[in-house]
Motif scaffolding. Structure first.
Motif, PDB file in Angstrom:
ATOM      1  N   GLY A 185      47.382  36.187  40.866  1.00 49.80           N
ATOM      2  CA  GLY A 185      46.349  35.865  41.840  1.00 49.80           C
ATOM      3  C   GLY A 185      45.172  36.815  41.767  1.00 49.80           C
ATOM      4  N   ARG A 186      43.994  36.297  42.004  1.00 50.09           N
ATOM      5  CA  ARG A 186      42.773  37.094  42.013  1.00 50.09           C
ATOM      6  C   ARG A 186      41.869  36.623  43.153  1.00 50.09           C
ATOM      7  NH1 ARG A 186      45.699  39.100  38.790  1.00 50.09           N
ATOM      8  NH2 ARG A 186      45.202  39.912  36.695  1.00 50.09           N
ATOM      9  N   SER A 187      41.072  37.555  43.704  1.00 51.50           N
ATOM     10  CA  SER A 187      40.204  37.245  44.843  1.00 51.50           C
ATOM     11  C   SER A 187      38.867  37.951  44.723  1.00 51.50           C
ATOM     12  CB  SER A 187      40.869  37.700  46.157  1.00 51.50           C
ATOM     13  OG  SER A 187      42.111  37.104  46.359  1.00 51.50           O
ATOM     14  N   MET A 188      37.880  37.390  45.430  1.00 56.57           N
ATOM     15  CA  MET A 188      36.583  38.060  45.579  1.00 56.57           C
ATOM     16  C   MET A 188      35.892  37.505  46.823  1.00 56.57           C
ATOM     17  SD  MET A 188      33.734  38.868  42.693  1.00 56.57           S
ATOM     18  CE  MET A 188      32.253  39.818  43.075  1.00 56.57           C
ATOM     19  N   GLY A 189      35.142  38.377  47.526  1.00 60.04           N
ATOM     20  CA  GLY A 189      34.530  37.964  48.780  1.00 60.04           C
ATOM     21  C   GLY A 189      33.054  38.294  48.873  1.00 60.04           C
ATOM     22  N   VAL A 190      32.407  37.675  49.858  1.00 56.77           N
ATOM     23  CA  VAL A 190      30.987  37.900  50.127  1.00 56.77           C
ATOM     24  C   VAL A 190      30.779  37.999  51.638  1.00 56.77           C
ATOM     25  CG1 VAL A 190      30.461  35.427  50.166  1.00 56.77           C
ATOM     26  CG2 VAL A 190      28.636  37.060  49.690  1.00 56.77           C
ATOM     27  N   ALA A 191      29.868  38.869  52.060  1.00 58.42           N
ATOM     28  CA  ALA A 191      29.538  39.016  53.475  1.00 58.42           C
ATOM     29  C   ALA A 191      28.097  38.622  53.719  1.00 58.42           C
ATOM     30  CB  ALA A 191      29.762  40.455  53.922  1.00 58.42           C
ATOM     31  N   LEU A 192      27.885  37.839  54.762  1.00 56.69           N
ATOM     32  CA  LEU A 192      26.534  37.481  55.206  1.00 56.69           C
ATOM     33  C   LEU A 192      26.079  38.376  56.351  1.00 56.69           C
ATOM     34  CD1 LEU A 192      26.879  33.588  55.185  1.00 56.69           C
ATOM     35  CD2 LEU A 192      26.261  35.120  53.297  1.00 56.69           C
ATOM     36  N   VAL A 240      33.698  32.822  42.006  1.00 57.64           N
ATOM     37  CA  VAL A 240      34.681  32.247  41.094  1.00 57.64           C
ATOM     38  C   VAL A 240      34.504  32.777  39.672  1.00 57.64           C
ATOM     39  CG1 VAL A 240      35.579  30.105  40.100  1.00 57.64           C
ATOM     40  CG2 VAL A 240      34.914  30.180  42.514  1.00 57.64           C
ATOM     41  N   GLY A 241      33.267  33.021  39.270  1.00 55.44           N
ATOM     42  CA  GLY A 241      33.025  33.483  37.912  1.00 55.44           C
ATOM     43  C   GLY A 241      33.807  34.738  37.554  1.00 55.44           C
ATOM     44  N   PRO A 242      33.717  35.816  38.360  1.00 54.55           N
ATOM     45  CA  PRO A 242      34.482  37.020  38.036  1.00 54.55           C
ATOM     46  C   PRO A 242      35.993  36.811  38.089  1.00 54.55           C
ATOM     47  CG  PRO A 242      32.676  37.545  39.523  1.00 54.55           C
ATOM     48  CD  PRO A 242      32.761  36.051  39.458  1.00 54.55           C
ATOM     49  N   ILE A 243      36.451  35.907  38.959  1.00 53.22           N
ATOM     50  CA  ILE A 243      37.886  35.623  39.026  1.00 53.22           C
ATOM     51  C   ILE A 243      38.362  34.982  37.730  1.00 53.22           C
ATOM     52  CG2 ILE A 243      39.613  34.174  40.177  1.00 53.22           C
ATOM     53  CD1 ILE A 243      38.060  34.607  42.785  1.00 53.22           C
ATOM     54  N   LEU A 244      37.635  33.977  37.253  1.00 52.95           N
ATOM     55  CA  LEU A 244      38.027  33.290  36.021  1.00 52.95           C
ATOM     56  C   LEU A 244      37.886  34.197  34.804  1.00 52.95           C
ATOM     57  CD1 LEU A 244      36.534  29.709  36.499  1.00 52.95           C
ATOM     58  CD2 LEU A 244      38.794  30.577  37.129  1.00 52.95           C
ATOM     59  N   ALA A 245      36.942  35.150  34.862  1.00 55.67           N
ATOM     60  CA  ALA A 245      36.779  36.083  33.750  1.00 55.67           C
ATOM     61  C   ALA A 245      37.903  37.104  33.691  1.00 55.67           C
ATOM     62  CB  ALA A 245      35.430  36.800  33.868  1.00 55.67           C
ATOM     63  N   ASP A 246      38.604  37.285  34.804  1.00 54.49           N
ATOM     64  CA  ASP A 246      39.621  38.335  34.892  1.00 54.49           C
ATOM     65  C   ASP A 246      41.013  37.859  34.502  1.00 54.49           C
ATOM     66  OD1 ASP A 246      39.588  41.243  36.093  1.00 54.49           O
ATOM     67  OD2 ASP A 246      41.490  40.345  36.731  1.00 54.49           O
ATOM     68  N   ILE A 280      33.537  23.785  40.346  1.00 52.17           N
ATOM     69  CA  ILE A 280      33.558  24.791  39.281  1.00 52.17           C
ATOM     70  C   ILE A 280      34.886  24.735  38.524  1.00 52.17           C
ATOM     71  CG2 ILE A 280      33.566  27.269  38.806  1.00 52.17           C
ATOM     72  CD1 ILE A 280      31.741  27.553  41.306  1.00 52.17           C
ATOM     73  N   LEU A 281      35.988  24.629  39.253  1.00 51.11           N
ATOM     74  CA  LEU A 281      37.297  24.575  38.605  1.00 51.11           C
ATOM     75  C   LEU A 281      37.444  23.294  37.793  1.00 51.11           C
ATOM     76  CD1 LEU A 281      39.601  25.986  41.432  1.00 51.11           C
ATOM     77  CD2 LEU A 281      38.633  27.193  39.466  1.00 51.11           C
ATOM     78  N   GLY A 282      36.907  22.187  38.316  1.00 56.46           N
ATOM     79  CA  GLY A 282      36.966  20.935  37.574  1.00 56.46           C
ATOM     80  C   GLY A 282      36.249  21.034  36.235  1.00 56.46           C
ATOM     81  N   LYS A 283      35.062  21.650  36.237  1.00 51.71           N
ATOM     82  CA  LYS A 283      34.310  21.824  34.990  1.00 51.71           C
ATOM     83  C   LYS A 283      35.050  22.732  34.015  1.00 51.71           C
ATOM     84  CE  LYS A 283      29.749  21.121  37.091  1.00 51.71           C
ATOM     85  NZ  LYS A 283      28.474  21.774  37.474  1.00 51.71           N
ATOM     86  N   ALA A 284      35.833  23.688  34.560  1.00 49.77           N
ATOM     87  CA  ALA A 284      36.578  24.620  33.711  1.00 49.77           C
ATOM     88  C   ALA A 284      37.912  24.046  33.251  1.00 49.77           C
ATOM     89  CB  ALA A 284      36.815  25.924  34.462  1.00 49.77           C
TER      90      ALA A 284
END
Length: 333
Positions: A185-192, A240-246, A280-284
């Motif tokens: 499992g991998r995660s990443m977050g963003v704060a507004l 999602v990009g950094p998660i899929l790269a990891d 994004i996952l569908g394209k990948a």
């Protein structure tokens, strides 16, 4: 500071009194700040304990019950539970098959759970195994950790390991399942926005209008970088990009996709993000086997979200689908 509280010094105690009133099927130790499933200890079943600082609700107390945790230790806001709490919980949920500690990779949590395990084993002979979650791809180290932080995977791990324990699997097998979840499992977050700790009465960090923090932690830690606020489609790509790269998530069994709200983001917006994540996952070429959307590991009143992907297999999916009955997750019952 506008919050639905009484005294900031008593907010955790007051919240636990609310948990007890709302969920009589649970047992709350108000002196030690521990929430137990009402039938703990369950004889012959591995006991599962987690815990951490308050302010991340429903993590962890909201996940206590059949199919998940046997106990959750509540620290003060963004502060690890102390060893005495963890020792008491370990002893109380020991049904004779050992106890698994699920620990997020924050320095205080790791240290206090390790100390508590040593004390409990010395005093009672109970077998204790710990699994540490460290799924955040945003950083290797932060203000609170040595290595990656434990974030969204913790929710999925508590559900899946809880199902394995309820099946009667022995401690080493339950721990192996938990480690597999963390490894896959991998995660990443963003704060507004930042969040406001009640005792502080002001935002944890300054985030001007029109800016967002990418790669934040769940304690209001600043992120990997600050960038202008972007549409949901671009934010999803940033997460999602950094998660899929990891990690390689390709495979026939697909993934469990979890879009989490940080506390102040409405479900309407979380579903907008989920749609972009799914695209994004569908394209990948990565199929989604199961999904979870909602505020499950929060940071008080922070606006933002995180994305967690868990590479699935048949066993993990069966355990995910198994019945669960807790305040925050409930299905199959």
């Amino acid at each position: 500071m506008n919050k639905l509280i009484n005294d900031p010094a008593n907010v955790v105690s007051d919240a636990l009194r609310g948990v007890a009133a709302a969920h009589p099927e649970l047992r709350v130790d108000h002196e030690q700040h521990i929430v137990y499933r009402g039938d703990a200890p369950v004889r012959g079943k591995v006991g599962l304990i987690s815990g951490g600082g308050s302010g991340h609700e429903p993590l962890h107390a909201g996940f206590v019950g059949p199919g998940m945790l046997d106990a959750a230790c509540a620290g003060e806001i963004f502060t690890s539970p102390v060893p005495d709490q963890i020792v008491a919980a370990t002893k109380a949920v020991d049904g004779g098959a050992g106890v698994l500690h699920i620990v997020k990779n924050y320095t205080g949590d790791v240290m206090n759970f390790e100390m508590a395990a040593e004390i409990a084993e010395a005093e009672t002979g109970v077998a204790v195994t710990a699994v540490v979650t460290d799924d955040d791809v945003a950083v290797q180290d932060s203000l609170y950790t040595a290595g990656r932080r434990g974030v969204g995977v913790t929710v999925l791990l508590e559900k899946i390991a809880g199902a394995a324990a309820d099946q009667g699997r022995p401690l080493d097998e339950v721990a192996a399942v938990a480690r597999k979840v963390n490894a896959n499992g991998r995660s990443m977050g963003v704060a507004l926005t930042s969040c406001t700790v009640p005792a502080a009465g002001k935002p944890t960090f300054d985030l001007p209008d029109g800016q967002m923090e990418v790669g934040i932690g769940i304690h209001g830690e600043p992120g990997r970088r600050r960038v202008p606020t972007a549409p949901a489609a671009e934010i999803a790509e940033m997460l999602v990009g950094p998660i899929l790269a990891d990690l390689d998530f390709t495979g026939d069994s697909g993934v469990i996709a979890f879009v989490n709200g940080m506390g102040a983001t409405p479900l309407l917006e979380l579903y907008v993000v989920y749609h972009e994540v799914a695209a994004i996952l569908g394209k990948a070429g990565i199929p989604i086997a199961r999904s979870l959307v909602g505020p499950y590991i929060t940071s008080l009143d922070m606006a933002g979200c995180s994305v967690t992907l868990l590479k699935a297999d048949d066993d993990l999916l069966r355990l995910w689908d198994a019945p669960v009955r807790t305040p925050a997750l409930r299905w199959g019952v």
